[in-house]
Design an enzyme around this catalytic site. Structure first.
Site, PDB file in Angstrom:
ATOM      1  N   ASP A   1       0.833  -1.199   0.000  1.00 40.60           N
ATOM      2  CA  ASP A   1       0.000   0.000   0.000  1.00 40.60           C
ATOM      3  C   ASP A   1       0.873   1.256   0.000  1.00 40.60           C
ATOM      4  O   ASP A   1       1.989   1.235   0.517  1.00 40.60           O
ATOM      5  CB  ASP A   1      -0.899  -0.041   1.249  1.00 40.60           C
ATOM      6  CG  ASP A   1      -2.108   0.865   1.115  1.00 40.60           C
ATOM      7  OD1 ASP A   1      -2.281   1.493   0.049  1.00 40.60           O
ATOM      8  OD2 ASP A   1      -2.883   0.946   2.078  1.00 40.60           O
TER       9      ASP A   1
ATOM     10  N   HIS B   1       2.777   2.950  -8.771  1.00 44.69           N
ATOM     11  CA  HIS B   1       2.572   1.517  -9.031  1.00 44.69           C
ATOM     12  C   HIS B   1       3.776   0.936  -9.782  1.00 44.69           C
ATOM     13  O   HIS B   1       4.211  -0.183  -9.518  1.00 44.69           O
ATOM     14  CB  HIS B   1       1.296   1.294  -9.865  1.00 44.69           C
ATOM     15  CG  HIS B   1       0.041   1.724  -9.161  1.00 44.69           C
ATOM     16  ND1 HIS B   1      -0.198   1.447  -7.834  1.00 44.69           N
ATOM     17  CD2 HIS B   1      -1.054   2.412  -9.602  1.00 44.69           C
ATOM     18  CE1 HIS B   1      -1.384   1.935  -7.490  1.00 44.69           C
ATOM     19  NE2 HIS B   1      -1.912   2.536  -8.539  1.00 44.69           N
TER      20      HIS B   1
ATOM     21  N   TRP C   1     -11.521  -2.284  -8.748  1.00 39.77           N
ATOM     22  CA  TRP C   1     -12.198  -1.918 -10.011  1.00 39.77           C
ATOM     23  C   TRP C   1     -12.863  -0.556  -9.909  1.00 39.77           C
ATOM     24  O   TRP C   1     -13.195   0.060 -10.926  1.00 39.77           O
ATOM     25  CB  TRP C   1     -13.254  -2.966 -10.374  1.00 39.77           C
ATOM     26  CG  TRP C   1     -12.688  -4.328 -10.629  1.00 39.77           C
ATOM     27  CD1 TRP C   1     -12.758  -5.395  -9.780  1.00 39.77           C
ATOM     28  CD2 TRP C   1     -11.959  -4.783 -11.775  1.00 39.77           C
ATOM     29  NE1 TRP C   1     -12.113  -6.481 -10.328  1.00 39.77           N
ATOM     30  CE2 TRP C   1     -11.616  -6.140 -11.551  1.00 39.77           C
ATOM     31  CE3 TRP C   1     -11.553  -4.179 -12.971  1.00 39.77           C
ATOM     32  CZ2 TRP C   1     -10.906  -6.900 -12.477  1.00 39.77           C
ATOM     33  CZ3 TRP C   1     -10.836  -4.936 -13.891  1.00 39.77           C
ATOM     34  CH2 TRP C   1     -10.524  -6.266 -13.644  1.00 39.77           C
TER      35      TRP C   1
ATOM     36  N   LEU D   1      10.962 -20.468  -3.807  1.00 40.72           N
ATOM     37  CA  LEU D   1       9.858 -19.645  -3.308  1.00 40.72           C
ATOM     38  C   LEU D   1       8.634 -19.699  -4.231  1.00 40.72           C
ATOM     39  O   LEU D   1       8.780 -19.624  -5.457  1.00 40.72           O
ATOM     40  CB  LEU D   1      10.332 -18.192  -3.221  1.00 40.72           C
ATOM     41  CG  LEU D   1       9.259 -17.169  -2.840  1.00 40.72           C
ATOM     42  CD1 LEU D   1       9.134 -17.063  -1.330  1.00 40.72           C
ATOM     43  CD2 LEU D   1       9.550 -15.800  -3.434  1.00 40.72           C
TER      44      LEU D   1
ATOM     45  N   GLU E   1     -12.070  -4.824  -4.945  1.00 41.50           N
ATOM     46  CA  GLU E   1     -12.585  -3.454  -4.780  1.00 41.50           C
ATOM     47  C   GLU E   1     -11.832  -2.458  -5.681  1.00 41.50           C
ATOM     48  O   GLU E   1     -12.293  -1.339  -5.891  1.00 41.50           O
ATOM     49  CB  GLU E   1     -12.452  -2.999  -3.312  1.00 41.50           C
ATOM     50  CG  GLU E   1     -13.424  -3.679  -2.344  1.00 41.50           C
ATOM     51  CD  GLU E   1     -13.099  -5.150  -2.074  1.00 41.50           C
ATOM     52  OE1 GLU E   1     -11.900  -5.499  -2.031  1.00 41.50           O
ATOM     53  OE2 GLU E   1     -14.038  -5.969  -1.951  1.00 41.50           O
TER      54      GLU E   1
ATOM     55  N   ARG F   1     -11.548   2.121  -9.108  1.00 40.55           N
ATOM     56  CA  ARG F   1     -10.598   3.192  -9.474  1.00 40.55           C
ATOM     57  C   ARG F   1     -10.831   3.646 -10.916  1.00 40.55           C
ATOM     58  O   ARG F   1     -11.446   2.931 -11.700  1.00 40.55           O
ATOM     59  CB  ARG F   1      -9.166   2.675  -9.302  1.00 40.55           C
ATOM     60  CG  ARG F   1      -8.881   2.359  -7.858  1.00 40.55           C
ATOM     61  CD  ARG F   1      -7.469   1.940  -7.626  1.00 40.55           C
ATOM     62  NE  ARG F   1      -7.314   1.693  -6.198  1.00 40.55           N
ATOM     63  CZ  ARG F   1      -6.218   1.904  -5.501  1.00 40.55           C
ATOM     64  NH1 ARG F   1      -5.134   2.333  -6.085  1.00 40.55           N
ATOM     65  NH2 ARG F   1      -6.182   1.675  -4.205  1.00 40.55           N
TER      66      ARG F   1
ATOM     67  N   ARG G   1      -0.275   8.933 -10.153  1.00 39.77           N
ATOM     68  CA  ARG G   1      -0.370   7.782  -9.248  1.00 39.77           C
ATOM     69  C   ARG G   1       0.285   6.527  -9.829  1.00 39.77           C
ATOM     70  O   ARG G   1       0.918   5.749  -9.121  1.00 39.77           O
ATOM     71  CB  ARG G   1      -1.853   7.467  -8.966  1.00 39.77           C
ATOM     72  CG  ARG G   1      -2.569   8.494  -8.131  1.00 39.77           C
ATOM     73  CD  ARG G   1      -4.038   8.097  -7.967  1.00 39.77           C
ATOM     74  NE  ARG G   1      -4.183   6.754  -7.474  1.00 39.77           N
ATOM     75  CZ  ARG G   1      -4.048   6.400  -6.199  1.00 39.77           C
ATOM     76  NH1 ARG G   1      -3.777   7.311  -5.292  1.00 39.77           N
ATOM     77  NH2 ARG G   1      -4.194   5.143  -5.827  1.00 39.77           N
TER      78      ARG G   1
ATOM     79  N   LEU H   1      -7.303  -4.862   7.291  1.00 36.19           N
ATOM     80  CA  LEU H   1      -7.045  -6.022   6.432  1.00 36.19           C
ATOM     81  C   LEU H   1      -7.608  -5.881   5.021  1.00 36.19           C
ATOM     82  O   LEU H   1      -7.199  -6.610   4.111  1.00 36.19           O
ATOM     83  CB  LEU H   1      -7.607  -7.299   7.074  1.00 36.19           C
ATOM     84  CG  LEU H   1      -6.888  -7.745   8.349  1.00 36.19           C
ATOM     85  CD1 LEU H   1      -7.502  -9.022   8.889  1.00 36.19           C
ATOM     86  CD2 LEU H   1      -5.398  -7.950   8.090  1.00 36.19           C
TER      87      LEU H   1
END
Ligand code: FPP
Length: 257
Positions: free
Chosen positions: A37, A54, A86, A148, A84, A88, A50, A212
């Protein structure tokens, strides 16, 4: 330790390699999950769009993956896109849906070489075909790796995952594949998208948010939490090692004493 000219004890800062050796000599979390975040705020602080946050965050995904692999962590789940997200603006959603492709174009050869195994959890139905194609290629190309597991949570929402599991269980009950008395925590876990993974031992969330956000609600029941104010694009090796060091100081009792 060393002594300066006033004969005061000083602690020599440890190098990353020394810290890694110390971490490896103690209990390593098998599964680390991260809510990445703060990309937007990182960009805003620099007067950038923005999406620049990212994009920078994508490079951090690579760095933390390599470090987690070197530490011997078994699974790293990265919350890359929530159900959630979507909401944006379309341009930002499109950018985020292009990132896995760009990430894998640049880093897949390295992931293959370093024995990393790519996997994904999330609802595939809404994800653009080009994104799925890139992710599926990575899953395919790394399927025989046993280092991993880099598990992308893409269009993932925990409540939707739980409802889906409940429906599947109801279906299997109706078909007589299972009986009511078979329903247990273990059986329920086996209906989740994470059925092949252990529950996370450590959850990290960056950027100072302490919630969360519909992430792995069932799986995080006994997980240790580490919240940091650092924004995801600034989350570096030092921050990740700090989180693991913090985890190693915790006493996990799972409800016991
Ligand atoms: C939250 O920050 C972050 C996201 C919704 C996307 C996270 C994605 C990445 C870090 C890159 C993923 C890379 C790959 C390879 C898939 P935010 O935008 O909500 O930040 P803000 O709270 O500061 O606005």
């Amino acid at each position: 330790m060393f002594y300066n000219k006033f004969f005061k004890k000083q602690t020599v800062p440890k190098t990353v390699a020394e810290r890694m050796d110390k971490i490896k000599s103690s209990v390593i979390p098998r599964h680390v999950a991260i809510i990445m975040d703060g990309n937007g705020r990182w960009a805003k602080k620099r007067s950038l769009p923005r999406v620049a946050g990212h994009h920078e965050g994508m490079k951090v995904v690579r760095n933390i993956t390599i470090l987690a692999n070197d530490l011997g962590i078994e699974t790293l789940t990265m919350f890359a896109f929530s159900t959630e997200n979507w909401k944006r603006p379309k341009s930002e959603v499109d950018f985020l849906m292009n990132l896995p492709e760009e990430f894998l174009k640049i880093y897949l050869p390295e992931l293959v070489e370093k024995n990393v195994k790519v996997q994904m959890i999330g609802d595939r139905t809404q994800i653009p075909k080009h994104t799925l194609r890139a992710v599926d290629k990575a899953i395919h190309d790394t399927k025989n790796n046993n280092g991993l597991i880099l598990n992308f949570a893409l269009n993932y929402g925990s409540r939707a995952e739980i409802i889906h599991a409940v429906k599947e269980i109801a279906h299997d009950l109706k078909d007589g594949k299972i009986l009511e008395e078979h329903i247990s925590e273990e059986l329920f876990s086996n209906y989740l998208m994470t059925k092949h993974l252990p529950d996370p031992d450590l959850l990290i969330r960056t950027s100072g948010e302490i919630r969360l956000s519909n992430f792995m609600l069932w799986q995080l029941a006994y997980t240790e939490f580490c919240f940091t104010d650092v924004l995801w694009p600034d989350f570096d090796e030092d921050e990740f090692l700090k989180a693991i060091e913090q985890y190693q100081k915790r006493s996990r009792r799972f409800g016991g004493i």
